[in-house]
Design a protein around this motif. Structure first.
Motif, PDB file in Angstrom:
ATOM      1  N   ASP A 213      -9.172  50.747  32.274  1.00  0.00           N
ATOM      2  CA  ASP A 213      -9.061  52.208  32.269  1.00  0.00           C
ATOM      3  C   ASP A 213      -8.334  52.614  33.542  1.00  0.00           C
ATOM      4  O   ASP A 213      -8.875  52.519  34.639  1.00  0.00           O
ATOM      5  CB  ASP A 213     -10.452  52.835  32.217  1.00  0.00           C
ATOM      6  N   VAL A 214      -7.089  53.057  33.401  1.00  0.00           N
ATOM      7  CA  VAL A 214      -6.246  53.404  34.544  1.00  0.00           C
ATOM      8  C   VAL A 214      -6.458  54.874  34.882  1.00  0.00           C
ATOM      9  O   VAL A 214      -6.111  55.761  34.098  1.00  0.00           O
ATOM     10  CB  VAL A 214      -4.766  53.122  34.233  1.00  0.00           C
TER      11      VAL A 214
ATOM     12  N   TRP B 298       1.440  43.467  37.937  1.00  0.00           N
ATOM     13  CA  TRP B 298       1.969  44.648  38.607  1.00  0.00           C
ATOM     14  C   TRP B 298       0.854  45.646  38.910  1.00  0.00           C
ATOM     15  O   TRP B 298       0.872  46.311  39.959  1.00  0.00           O
ATOM     16  CB  TRP B 298       3.045  45.307  37.745  1.00  0.00           C
ATOM     17  N   TYR B 299      -0.087  45.779  37.997  1.00  0.00           N
ATOM     18  CA  TYR B 299      -1.205  46.700  38.234  1.00  0.00           C
ATOM     19  C   TYR B 299      -1.985  46.285  39.479  1.00  0.00           C
ATOM     20  O   TYR B 299      -2.460  47.129  40.250  1.00  0.00           O
ATOM     21  CB  TYR B 299      -2.125  46.715  37.009  1.00  0.00           C
TER      22      TYR B 299
ATOM     23  N   PRO C 299      -1.551  56.813  32.770  1.00  0.00           N
ATOM     24  CA  PRO C 299      -3.016  56.695  32.863  1.00  0.00           C
ATOM     25  C   PRO C 299      -3.665  56.544  31.491  1.00  0.00           C
ATOM     26  O   PRO C 299      -3.004  56.666  30.467  1.00  0.00           O
ATOM     27  CB  PRO C 299      -3.410  58.017  33.521  1.00  0.00           C
ATOM     28  N   GLY C 300      -4.991  56.279  31.524  1.00  0.00           N
ATOM     29  CA  GLY C 300      -5.752  56.090  30.309  1.00  0.00           C
ATOM     30  C   GLY C 300      -6.133  54.637  30.099  1.00  0.00           C
ATOM     31  O   GLY C 300      -5.866  53.773  30.932  1.00  0.00           O
ATOM     32  N   VAL C 301      -6.763  54.377  28.973  1.00  0.00           N
ATOM     33  CA  VAL C 301      -7.174  53.014  28.638  1.00  0.00           C
ATOM     34  C   VAL C 301      -5.954  52.269  28.099  1.00  0.00           C
ATOM     35  O   VAL C 301      -5.341  52.698  27.118  1.00  0.00           O
ATOM     36  CB  VAL C 301      -8.300  53.008  27.591  1.00  0.00           C
ATOM     37  N   VAL C 302      -5.589  51.167  28.760  1.00  0.00           N
ATOM     38  CA  VAL C 302      -4.399  50.417  28.375  1.00  0.00           C
ATOM     39  C   VAL C 302      -4.734  48.937  28.272  1.00  0.00           C
ATOM     40  O   VAL C 302      -5.619  48.439  28.971  1.00  0.00           O
ATOM     41  CB  VAL C 302      -3.246  50.622  29.383  1.00  0.00           C
ATOM     42  N   HIS C 303      -4.019  48.260  27.380  1.00  0.00           N
ATOM     43  CA  HIS C 303      -4.150  46.807  27.246  1.00  0.00           C
ATOM     44  C   HIS C 303      -2.959  46.166  27.928  1.00  0.00           C
ATOM     45  O   HIS C 303      -1.811  46.448  27.578  1.00  0.00           O
ATOM     46  CB  HIS C 303      -4.203  46.405  25.766  1.00  0.00           C
ATOM     47  N   LEU C 304      -3.228  45.332  28.919  1.00  0.00           N
ATOM     48  CA  LEU C 304      -2.179  44.767  29.754  1.00  0.00           C
ATOM     49  C   LEU C 304      -1.939  43.301  29.430  1.00  0.00           C
ATOM     50  O   LEU C 304      -2.896  42.529  29.321  1.00  0.00           O
ATOM     51  CB  LEU C 304      -2.563  44.888  31.232  1.00  0.00           C
ATOM     52  N   ASP C 305      -0.678  42.930  29.302  1.00  0.00           N
ATOM     53  CA  ASP C 305      -0.355  41.507  29.276  1.00  0.00           C
ATOM     54  C   ASP C 305      -0.298  41.003  30.718  1.00  0.00           C
ATOM     55  O   ASP C 305      -0.536  41.761  31.668  1.00  0.00           O
ATOM     56  CB  ASP C 305       0.953  41.258  28.529  1.00  0.00           C
TER      57      ASP C 305
END
Length: 437
Positions: free
Chosen positions: A291-292, A325-326, A313-319
């Motif tokens: 959750d960004v 990077w995050y 922003p928001g809920v994101v699915h990251l590879d």
């Protein structure tokens, strides 16, 4: 003959070898039935041991030699069940069964062959892969005892690369785990902490009695905590002559003495993960969801000023690429923001990556881990830590960030205050259970 066909196929599944005892080679049948009973006995013994001493089974299943033995046993049964099933199909004599039943009998036998022999063969492959991973990553050494009822593990995230001279820990965390309950506290150390003290009696304490770089006035980057690794590894490896033999490196041992001096904790183990390896690990497990709160930029240039893409922003699915990077983005942000994001990813990894999805992607996980993970955790301790981690997963994680918001000035740190913060953070949480249960 049709009934006979069904009976033999079903018997071959219920008690492999029994079909041969009834209608075929009795020597082969006795061998198959005997092997079946041995397998049942092993399964029952393992189940009882798991119920009575879960850590024992986990320890056996996490040692390289045990995994090789398991792989050989599974391969043996895969071959045996293949032979018995094919021989059963020979005994069935499909040509004499009713035409309408031939396809069903052969289909059932084939499905059950894949389910039994195929599963055993895949299990042997998984066990072999896991054995290679364990032997390549974890050392063979006696386990270390808990200290004051806790295990303290130093986690280092490295920023090595083809354009860098040596490795500098970009992320420095201590995970302190209660050896009985699994309650865990994550302690985040800023990489730019100055005048670092070292463990009493250590080589670096002798070299820097007043703190790391204090005698130089901190006019150069050598004063920073994350420079300890590079200085020791590249310029003074003779300080820790036994490091490599103990499954470590001089730079890592220098970091261990620094972290112990800062926190006042005794560090039993370490784990070093290269950032590129972190990317590969996240990809191998299918990504991670976070959750960004505030959008985080991805830079398109080496000066970290031009933004090519935003995360959230928001809920994101990251590879793996976006997760890295995050964790590391520097544009319009501080080291303390990065520390918070790194901690968020660590907690998400612990919560989202279960034994089931790790097992399903084991080959990729093992390949990534073998390339990028270095640790001195011994194989003999893996079962215990896996069991302990299952308890940790069900408890809230405590966080102690050594940052300005907690009264810590990395450029002029009060190490007595820091140790008080750490001691309070790792103190056992009083139980609400007053019955003594």
């Amino acid at each position: 003959m049709t009934r006979r066909a069904w009976v033999l196929v079903v018997l071959n599944i219920l008690i492999p070898g029994s079909a041969q005892l009834l209608a075929g080679n009795r020597r082969l049948g006795r061998f198959g039935v005997g092997a079946t009973f041995v397998l049942w006995a092993l399964i029952i013994a393992a189940g009882l041991t798991f119920l009575l001493s879960r850590s024992t089974i986990l320890t056996i299943a996490s040692m390289s030699i045990s995994l090789i033995a398991i792989a050989l046993v599974l391969a043996f049964y895969a071959v045996l069940w293949l032979i018995l099933t094919l021989d059963t199909l020979r005994l069935v004599r499909l040509i004499k069964a009713a035409p309408s039943a031939r396809g069903w009998v052969a289909g059932l036998a084939t499905i059950l062959l894949v389910a039994t022999s195929g599963t055993a063969a895949y299990g042997a492959f998984v066990a072999t892969t896991a054995s290679n991973f364990v032997s390549n990553v974890f050392i063979t050494a006696p386990p270390k005892p808990a200290i004051d009822g806790r295990y303290n593990i130093m986690l280092l995230g490295g920023d090595s690369g083809p354009d860098r001279d040596g490795l500098r820990p970009d992320s420095i965390t201590v995970v302190s785990i209660d050896a009985a309950t699994g309650a865990a506290t994550m302690i985040g150390l800023p990489r730019n902490m100055e005048y670092v003290p070292f463990s009493e009696g250590s080589p670096l304490a002798a070299a820097y009695p007043n703190g790391y770089g204090a005698d130089l006035g901190c006019e150069v980057s050598v004063c920073l905590l994350n420079s300890v690794y590079t200085e020791v590894e590249l310029m003074s490896p003779e300080m820790y002559p036994d490091a490599v033999a103990q499954g470590s490196e001089p730079g890592i041992e220098g970091m261990r003495d620094a972290v112990q001096g800062i926190t006042g904790l005794s560090i039993q183990y370490y784990a070093l993960i290269d950032m590129q390896g972190f990317l590969d690990l996240v990809d191998s497990l299918g990504g991670i969801t976070v959750d960004v709160a505030t959008a985080v930029p991805i830079h398109s240039d080496e000066t970290f000023t031009t933004v090519a893409e935003w995360i959230g922003p928001g809920v994101v699915h990251l590879d793996g690429y976006h997760a890295l990077w995050y964790a590391r983005s520097r544009h319009d942000t501080s080291d303390y923001d990065r520390m918070a994001r790194q901690r968020q990813l660590e907690e998400a990894l612990l919560e989202q990556f279960t034994p089931a999805n790790v097992l399903s992607q084991l080959q990729g996980v093992a390949a990534a881990g073998t390339r990028v993970v270095k640790t001195d955790i011994p194989q003999a301790s893996l079962g215990y830590f896996v069991d302990l981690a299952s308890k940790t997963k069900n408890l809230p994680l405590q966080n102690v960030e050594l940052v300005p918001d907690n009264g810590v000035d990395p450029e002029d740190p009060d190490y007595d205050h820091i140790r008080q913060l750490v001691a309070a953070g790792v103190a056992p949480i009083p139980s609400s259970d007053t019955t003594g249960g």
